[in-house]
Design a protein around this motif. Structure first.
Motif, PDB file in Angstrom:
ATOM      1  N   MET A   1     -13.187   6.701  14.581  1.00 44.55           N
ATOM      2  CA  MET A   1     -14.491   7.015  14.002  1.00 44.55           C
ATOM      3  C   MET A   1     -15.531   7.181  15.096  1.00 44.55           C
ATOM      4  O   MET A   1     -15.406   6.590  16.157  1.00 44.55           O
ATOM      5  CB  MET A   1     -14.929   5.873  13.085  1.00 44.55           C
TER       6      MET A   1
ATOM      7  N   TYR B   1     -19.492   6.728  16.249  1.00 46.35           N
ATOM      8  CA  TYR B   1     -20.723   5.989  15.974  1.00 46.35           C
ATOM      9  C   TYR B   1     -21.765   6.353  17.013  1.00 46.35           C
ATOM     10  O   TYR B   1     -21.446   6.565  18.180  1.00 46.35           O
ATOM     11  CB  TYR B   1     -20.484   4.480  16.062  1.00 46.35           C
TER      12      TYR B   1
ATOM     13  N   ASP C   1     -12.915   1.248  14.554  1.00 47.07           N
ATOM     14  CA  ASP C   1     -13.618   0.810  13.346  1.00 47.07           C
ATOM     15  C   ASP C   1     -14.912   0.096  13.735  1.00 47.07           C
ATOM     16  O   ASP C   1     -15.231  -0.015  14.919  1.00 47.07           O
ATOM     17  CB  ASP C   1     -12.707  -0.110  12.505  1.00 47.07           C
ATOM     18  N   LEU C   2     -15.613  -0.418  12.728  1.00 44.77           N
ATOM     19  CA  LEU C   2     -16.898  -1.060  12.982  1.00 44.77           C
ATOM     20  C   LEU C   2     -16.755  -2.297  13.875  1.00 44.77           C
ATOM     21  O   LEU C   2     -17.628  -2.566  14.697  1.00 44.77           O
ATOM     22  CB  LEU C   2     -17.568  -1.451  11.653  1.00 44.77           C
ATOM     23  N   ASP C   3     -15.654  -3.024  13.711  1.00 42.83           N
ATOM     24  CA  ASP C   3     -15.481  -4.216  14.556  1.00 42.83           C
ATOM     25  C   ASP C   3     -15.452  -3.853  16.035  1.00 42.83           C
ATOM     26  O   ASP C   3     -16.041  -4.548  16.863  1.00 42.83           O
ATOM     27  CB  ASP C   3     -14.190  -4.962  14.184  1.00 42.83           C
TER      28      ASP C   3
ATOM     29  N   ILE D   1     -18.933  -2.889  17.110  1.00 46.93           N
ATOM     30  CA  ILE D   1     -19.763  -4.081  17.302  1.00 46.93           C
ATOM     31  C   ILE D   1     -19.459  -4.721  18.650  1.00 46.93           C
ATOM     32  O   ILE D   1     -20.355  -5.120  19.392  1.00 46.93           O
ATOM     33  CB  ILE D   1     -19.524  -5.097  16.151  1.00 46.93           C
TER      34      ILE D   1
ATOM     35  N   PRO E   1     -22.772   5.039  11.866  1.00 52.84           N
ATOM     36  CA  PRO E   1     -21.597   5.908  11.802  1.00 52.84           C
ATOM     37  C   PRO E   1     -22.040   7.362  11.649  1.00 52.84           C
ATOM     38  O   PRO E   1     -23.039   7.638  10.990  1.00 52.84           O
ATOM     39  CB  PRO E   1     -20.860   5.428  10.548  1.00 52.84           C
TER      40      PRO E   1
END
Lengths: 107, 412
Positions: free
Chosen positions: A1, A3, A80-82, A85, A103
């Motif tokens: 993904m 971001y 992914d978001l993790d 982060i 995103p």
């Protein structure tokens, strides 16, 4: 993904303008997550454009006058978001400003 | 439908709803589709089990039925062939049992619902919806939010999980210490929503506590190495054991010392105390274990006078060390007041007062009033009760304070 990291800070962030990213960029390039990015000159040097009724309207300064302003951005690609982060938390600016993770719109 | 089938479906719903939804989310990646197909499977169970009998393995039956439904839906919507193949190829896998390498589907779902990138109230709502199977109407009523607002909140949370790329998994080991507290906090919040309710008869809110205990059981079983998960379950059981004795017939709050201990649930107390012992033996005490230990001191005392206040005071000291908070300090002052006498308690209350941290919090003057009353300093006690009355938030508490005030106001 993909971001976008929006690196934000208040005026005190200017004190860190010449800090560099303390190895963050190098690590992220090595990991192959960085797709682009850069630091921005201060909001006072921004020009905002709108077109209304075919007329180009300009104003001096940023789109929104807020305490915190975007000072830089970085486009990353990760799982992914993790992971996003984890990457954002490692950025030195997270220590004095804030980093907004957004995103990218995907079709 | 016969009562047997009715009971079987209800039981299956309680035991397997979260599992069926979680499995479907994993294979389809679509939260709404997963919930709708699970709903469909349970609706079919009502009809088919009445006709064909209750299947030997209800969970397998429900998961397979929900899967078939998802295949139908995906085929009709003509989505990507790869996803369809994946869902169609899915077979029901029995519970992983003791195999620690295979995370339970519900654990995965719990951690995703409680991801820190979601707002706390969204975490709570999503947990209730997907893991406990509560309807939007029930959640809205239980959390005292309007139904349209709740519906919007759930939609938004699910959309964020999908679009922001919140991973559907149990976080890797290095993230567990930072993520587990959120899951525990959500479960404890659910429990308290159902426990501290002012209207004791409200079944929806009562169900919240039951669901929180059920999910905490799942969590404690799946994370046996996390003593705080076990500690939280113990804490909930020890509180829940006293539920029926907390309100009298008129719905008035009954303080701990005045509760009818015969109405406490001894089985729940025994289970909670045993779980707590097991957790404490691991030597990693945390806030839930310490709170459970305090609850256990109360729950295992034969009567109010038998309460081990010295132990409770020491435990509050430990809790204050783990979470320095003026409210914990005030509770410690109460316990010290019981263990070492009202003068010792009052000295601690005066320290908290001087700090100004609890200004306007009614329990501060209420505690001071109680200690002064026990020291026979009635004039000061009366002033303190009046101060507490001015800031007490509920009628029940105001009535209690007025009763106490009347007791010492009466000439003796």
């Amino acid at each position: 993904m993909q971001y976008m990291l929006l690196i934000c800070g208040d005026e005190s962030a200017a004190a860190h303008a010449n800090d560099g990213c303390g190895g963050w960029t190098e690590e992220m390039l090595r990991r192959g997550v960085v797709r682009g990015g850069g630091g921005l000159r201060p909001p006072a040097e921004a020009t905002t454009v709108r077109v209304r009724d075919d007329e180009v309207l300009l104003s001096d300064g940023p789109f929104a006058e807020t305490k915190e302003q975007v000072g830089g951005f970085c486009l990353i690609e990760c799982a992914d978001l993790d992971e996003a982060i984890e990457i954002a938390a490692k950025h030195p600016a997270a220590g004095y400003g804030t980093i907004e993770i957004r995103p990218l719109w995907t079709p | 439908m016969t009562p047997d089938v009715d009971a079987a479906v209800t039981q299956a719903f309680r035991d397997h709803w979260g599992q069926v939804v979680a499995t479907l989310i994993r294979v389809t990646g679509d939260w709404d589709l997963a919930e709708e197909c699970a709903q469909d499977a349970f609706a079919q169970a009502v009809r088919r089990w009445a006709r064909d009998g209750v299947p030997r393995r209800p969970a397998a039956w429900l998961t397979t039925t929900a899967r078939n439904r998802a295949v139908d839906r995906l085929r009709r919507e003509a989505v990507g062939a790869a996803k369809l193949r994946e869902v169609a190829a899915m077979t029901y896998e029995p519970e992983p049992g003791d195999d620690g390498d295979v995370p339970d589907e519900r654990l995965r779902l719990m951690f995703t619902c409680c991801h820190p990138a979601l707002a706390m109230d969204s975490q709570v709502a999503l947990t209730l919806r997907t893991l406990a199977g509560l309807t939007t109407t029930e959640i809205a009523r239980a959390l005292l939010v309007g139904e349209p607002a709740m519906s919007k909140r759930l939609t938004r949370a699910k959309r964020k999980i999908r679009h922001a790329g919140i991973p559907y998994r149990v976080p890797p080991a290095h993230l567990l210490p930072e993520r587990t507290p959120a899951v525990l906090a959500v479960l404890y919040l659910l429990f308290n929503e159902g426990y501290s309710a002012t209207s004791g008869a409200d079944l929806v809110r009562r169900n919240l506590s039951a669901e929180a205990i059920r999910l905490a059981r799942v969590l404690a079983r799946l994370m046996p190495d996390e003593p705080e998960a076990v500690g939280l379950l113990a804490l909930m059981l020890l509180h829940d054991a006293r539920r029926d004795a907390r309100l009298d017939e008129a719905g008035e709050l009954v303080t701990l010392d005045a509760q009818d201990r015969l109405r406490w649930d001894t089985a729940e107390i025994a289970e909670g105390a045993e779980l707590l012992d097991g957790a404490l033996r691991r030597g990693r005490p945390g806030t839930y274990q310490v709170q459970a230990a305090i609850a256990a001191c109360h729950a295992t005392a034969a009567d109010a006078d038998d309460t081990d206040w010295a132990q409770i005071a020491a435990l509050y000291g430990e809790l204050a060390r783990l979470v320095p908070s003026p409210v914990v300090a005030l509770n410690r002052a109460v316990a010290v007041g019981m263990a070492d006498g009202p003068a010792a308690g009052l000295a601690l209350v005066e320290v908290i007062e001087a700090s100004g941290e609890l200004a306007g919090y009614h329990l501060l003057p209420a505690t001071r009033a109680d200690l002064l009353r026990r020291l026979d300093r009635h004039v000061e006690a009366r002033d303190a009760y009046r101060e507490a009355l001015r800031s007490a938030p509920t009628d029940t508490e105001r009535r209690f304070l007025r009763r106490r005030l009347a007791e010492i106001a009466a000439p003796s």
